[in-house]
Motif scaffolding. Structure first.
Motif, PDB file in Angstrom:
ATOM      1  N   VAL A 238      47.731  36.586   3.002  1.00 28.91           N
ATOM      2  CA  VAL A 238      49.012  37.189   3.232  1.00 28.91           C
ATOM      3  C   VAL A 238      49.904  36.313   4.150  1.00 28.91           C
ATOM      4  O   VAL A 238      49.475  36.502   5.510  1.00 28.91           O
ATOM      5  N   THR A 239      50.818  35.630   3.916  1.00 23.46           N
ATOM      6  CA  THR A 239      51.708  35.062   4.878  1.00 23.46           C
ATOM      7  C   THR A 239      53.098  35.280   4.914  1.00 23.46           C
ATOM      8  O   THR A 239      53.711  35.452   3.646  1.00 23.46           O
ATOM      9  N   GLY A 240      54.256  35.432   5.916  1.00 23.26           N
ATOM     10  CA  GLY A 240      55.351  35.649   5.862  1.00 23.26           C
ATOM     11  C   GLY A 240      56.180  36.416   6.808  1.00 23.26           C
ATOM     12  O   GLY A 240      55.393  36.877   7.806  1.00 23.26           O
ATOM     13  N   ASP A 241      57.498  36.227   6.788  1.00 18.03           N
ATOM     14  CA  ASP A 241      58.158  37.344   7.979  1.00 18.03           C
ATOM     15  C   ASP A 241      59.324  38.050   6.897  1.00 18.03           C
ATOM     16  O   ASP A 241      60.205  38.780   7.650  1.00 18.03           O
ATOM     17  N   GLU A 242      59.381  37.838   5.694  1.00 18.00           N
ATOM     18  CA  GLU A 242      60.492  38.719   4.813  1.00 18.00           C
ATOM     19  C   GLU A 242      59.767  39.956   4.561  1.00 18.00           C
ATOM     20  O   GLU A 242      58.799  40.162   3.673  1.00 18.00           O
ATOM     21  N   PRO A 243      60.072  41.338   5.103  1.00 18.89           N
ATOM     22  CA  PRO A 243      59.290  42.462   4.994  1.00 18.89           C
ATOM     23  C   PRO A 243      59.164  42.795   3.565  1.00 18.89           C
ATOM     24  O   PRO A 243      57.783  43.054   3.273  1.00 18.89           O
ATOM     25  N   LEU A 244      59.952  42.940   2.602  1.00 15.08           N
ATOM     26  CA  LEU A 244      59.496  43.321   1.319  1.00 15.08           C
ATOM     27  C   LEU A 244      58.780  42.490   0.611  1.00 15.08           C
ATOM     28  O   LEU A 244      57.685  42.885  -0.123  1.00 15.08           O
ATOM     29  N   GLN A 245      58.692  41.164   0.982  1.00 12.72           N
ATOM     30  CA  GLN A 245      57.808  40.112   0.208  1.00 12.72           C
ATOM     31  C   GLN A 245      56.261  40.305   0.822  1.00 12.72           C
ATOM     32  O   GLN A 245      55.330  40.405   0.219  1.00 12.72           O
TER      33      GLN A 245
END
Length: 795
Positions: A243-250
């Protein structure tokens, strides 16, 4: 290793459900920031002013958003699947996140009714954090749902596995910070999955949280290529989910999918083992979660990047009371979570953000597995008479004390076979320490490949061996904290590897004693054998009795140290410690043949006293005080003291000699310093206030002086013990080299009884000559003097 076919994951959350999860996450983030900074104005109902800010800003923001994300999504799957779950929060100083979630789910208010789930309670929650008279900045015993002290870097995963052993319905999630992932104990504990029985044990879901930085440096696992990390985790035996990211809903969408995939994988593996009879080791899932350090916090402060860097680790905005720009940034940061959408006008969480929170004991803060005393059952200990050795007269027979104890432990293992709530752990030393009788009741847990030459390996075994003292300690701590019993057997010299771990466990127990809602748990019991005086074959590297010193520096209400001198006394001590609660008990006992001194009844009485006069060994006639006291603590010191007493009888028949044996070392302390300590009158009655006391002690002699330095008779106390002189040599040469031998003890008596030196010059010279003969004999024959090797107590 078997890659279990993963069923289709549960239904992906709808956009509305994702928005509710995001609201819960934002609320937890808001509460985490508030705890670090605010002491008033918790809902920002007025513009933020300096007096609303704590004068000392203490806490750690960087890891909190990631922990809040995990907690939010654990809530969702626990509620959706009716999971029985526990979470071990590994990252140091993650207290703001776990406290925030405990308050949101209501368990904090249930535990601490004054911290209500409204604006007044929110203010109290904020103010108490890292504040005098409040709560620590890390996950601590005071935190509902916790079994792991935040900041115990490296121990989280072994604690999680310990909690899962013999808990078949429990899912233990373990959040591993990428800083602690660099530690040796954590690296070794990845191998715990080779010991996890999918039939009788629960499951462990590691979540490796990579936010990129420690306090001031990047972390190794966050900076290596992803394929290299995958290869590492696959090599450990895991199925990797990213799980990777910084866009909350995604990220919410991806995290929900990852959690469902992992839990479906776990369910399939357990079903295959429990229903289909599959015996191949599963490839258990692990989630790698990559989010920015300090996610959703200030992007830049004073022209320097913060979010996603090491600067977000602790307090991103410093000196807020004095710096108006920092105060403005803090208010903007807090308002970015839109608290008016999250809490009503009374400060209560809005129902929609609590939609994901489980009910009752399913809440992570309310699980009884995190308050193991609620689940603890009495250990079915057999009558000691079944295993005790017959002692018609002292010193007439010999037994290996730990082998005798092994027979008792076999009975305990057998009696708990259906309950599965007792385990024996140790680093590859069960048989070496003469405890192999337990294999008749349970083999050694093992899920990896087996060969025809292997012995005692058992897929369902409850004897745990791995050559990592850290992992053994972590397993047992997790097992005890979740309401079970156990014993840690270890070579004495190598138990030092867990010095830091036992420190934390002692602190945990000390704090829990002041928390009425924390129920007592089974004690952490060490059996230290293969000890300093009988490591003559392995040599200097295996000789170190200093763990006792380390333990007796710790909280006196928690620690206990026992040195049983023979087999029956070891049985009595073991019976006591296995029944005890909320202690760390250290037993030091030999595995080599040892003289039997006390009958079962005498051993029980002696252990109850903790220290006492062995009248049969001395030469007192009851009409006057002794001329000298020979005291001892430990099996070899006891043997040498009794041999010295026999020499005194033979060569100095007019001397009134008292022999004192100490089995409970804390008895030497004053009663105001330790619950087992003696009053001054008791101590003086035993050791006399003014007669010479020659004390033969198992470990470093300075410890006895430290314990007894306040006593009236301390100026007359002379201690012999281990002086850090060792090698590969004969057993008796070890005590001679350290001046603990019988001849040296007799010389000490002669030197210290007033007026005796002039009258007993010939005796003293004979003792010195015996030491000289010893040196010559072992160099010629390679064995101890016959008079030593064949010595027996003749009374």
């Amino acid at each position: 290793m078997r890659d279990v076919t993963t069923p289709a994951p549960a239904t992906t959350p709808t956009d509305e459900e994702l928005r509710a999860l995001d609201a819960h996450w934002r609320a937890a983030n808001y509460l985490a920031v508030g705890q670090i900074y605010l002491m008033a104005n918790p809902l920002l109902t007025q513009p933020l002013r300096p007096e609303h800010i704590k004068p000392r800003l203490l806490g750690h923001w960087g890891t909190s958003p990631g922990l809040n994300l995990v907690h939010t999504h654990l809530n969702r799957v626990i509620r959706a699947r009716d999971l029985n779950a526990l979470c071990v929060w590994g990252p140091g100083h993650g207290g703001p996140a776990v406290l925030a979630n405990s308050w949101l789910e209501g368990t904090y208010t249930e535990t601490y009714p004054d911290v209500t789930r409204d604006a007044a309670g929110m203010e109290r929650l904020f103010r108490q954090f890292s504040f005098p008279g409040g709560v620590p900045s890390h996950v601590a015993p005071e935190t509902p749902g916790s079994i792991h002290e935040g900041g115990e870097l490296g121990y989280s995963l072994s604690h999680a596995y310990g909690a899962a052993f013999d808990n078949p319905d429990l899912v233990v999630t373990c959040v591993i910070g990428d800083g602690e992932a660099e530690t040796g104990p954590l690296a070794a504990s990845w191998h715990s999955n080779k010991f996890l029985d999918p039939v009788h044990d629960g499951a462990v879901l590691p979540i490796l949280h990579l936010n990129g930085y420690k306090i001031a440096n990047p972390t190794v696992l966050a900076r290596i290529p992803e394929h290299e990390l995958d290869e590492l985790l696959k090599g450990y035996g895991h199925h990797v989910i990213h799980v990777t990211g910084d866009e909350p809903l995604q990220v919410h969408r991806d995290m929900a999918h990852a959690m469902d995939t992992a839990l479906d994988h776990i369910a399939a593996a357990q079903h295959a083992a429990r229903t289909e009879g599959v015996t191949e080791r599963p490839r258990w899932p692990v989630i790698v979660l990559r989010t920015p350090k300090g996610w959703t916090g200030p992007a830049e402060v004073d022209g320097l990047p913060v979010e996603g860097t090491w600067r977000a680790h602790q307090v991103p905005l410093a000196a807020v009371r004095e710096n108006p720009e920092h105060l403005r940034q803090l208010e903007a940061w807090l308002r970015s979570y839109r608290p008016e959408e999250l809490f009503d006008e009374h400060g209560r969480p809005r129902p929609e953000l609590l939609a994901c929170v489980p009910d009752g004991d399913r809440r992570l803060g309310a699980t009884p597995h995190a308050n193991g005393g609620l689940l603890l059952r009495e250990l079915p200990l057999p009558p000691l008479e079944r295993f005790a050795v017959a002692v018609d007269k002292p010193g007439a027979t010999r037994h290996e004390p730990t082998r005798v104890l092994g027979d008792l432990l076999e009975d305990v293992m057998e009696a708990t076979g259906d309950r599965r709530d007792f385990r024996l752990v140790g680093p590859d030393e069960t048989a070496s320490n003469r405890l192999q009788a337990v294999y008749r009741a349970s083999g050694k847990a093992w899920q990896a490949t087996t060969l025809t030459t292997d012995e005692h390996l058992d897929r369902h075994g409850r004897v745990m061996e791995i050559l990592s003292e850290h992992t053994c300690q972590g397993w047992l701590e997790g097992y005890l904290l979740t309401g079970r019993h156990g014993l840690f057997s270890c070579y004495e010299a190598f138990v030092h590897l867990v010095d830091s771990m036992v420190n934390q466990h002692i602190k945990w127990l000390r704090v829990t004693r002041g928390l009425p809602w924390r129920r007592p748990i089974a004690s952490l019991n060490y059996l230290l054998t293969s000890h300093v005086w009988r490591q003559d074959h392995n040599g200097f590297s295996h000789q170190d009795p200093g763990f006792i010193d380390h333990i007796l520096n710790k909280s006196p209400e928690v620690v206990r140290v026992y040195l049983p001198p023979d087999a029956n006394t070891l049985l009595a001590v073991a019976d006591h410690v296995l029944r005890s609660r909320d202690y760390v008990n250290v037993i030091v006992a030999g595995k080599q043949p040892c003289f039997d001194w006390l009958s079962p009844e005498q051993a029980r009485a002696h252990c109850a006293r903790g220290a006492g006069i062995w009248e049969w060994a001395g030469t007192e006639d009851g009409t006057r005080e002794p001329d000298a006291v020979l005291a001892c603590a430990g099996d070899i010191p006891t043997q040498e003291v009794l041999a010295a007493a026999q020499l005194v009888r033979r060569h100095l028949p007019g001397l009134a000699l008292r022999v004192v044996n100490v089995v409970d070392l804390a008895r030497l302390l004053p009663d105001e310093e330790h619950p087992h300590g003696m009053t001054d009158p008791e101590y003086d009655a035993l050791f006399t206030p003014d007669k010479p006391v020659i004390f033969a002690y198992h470990g470093y002699p300075w410890l006895i002086h430290r314990l007894a330095y306040r006593r009236t008779g301390h100026p007359h106390l002379h201690v012999r013990g281990y002086k850090e002189i060792g090698t590969t040599t004969t057993p008796f040469d070890m005590v001679v080299r350290n001046d603990l031998d019988r001849y040296r003890l007799v010389m000490d008596v002669i030197d210290r009884v007033p007026g005796l030196a002039a009258r007993a010059t010939a005796v003293r010279q004979a003792m010195e000559d015996s030491r000289t003969r010893h040196h010559a004999w072992i160099r010629e024959h390679g064995t101890d003097l016959p008079e030593v090797a064949d010595w027996t107590w003749a009374g």
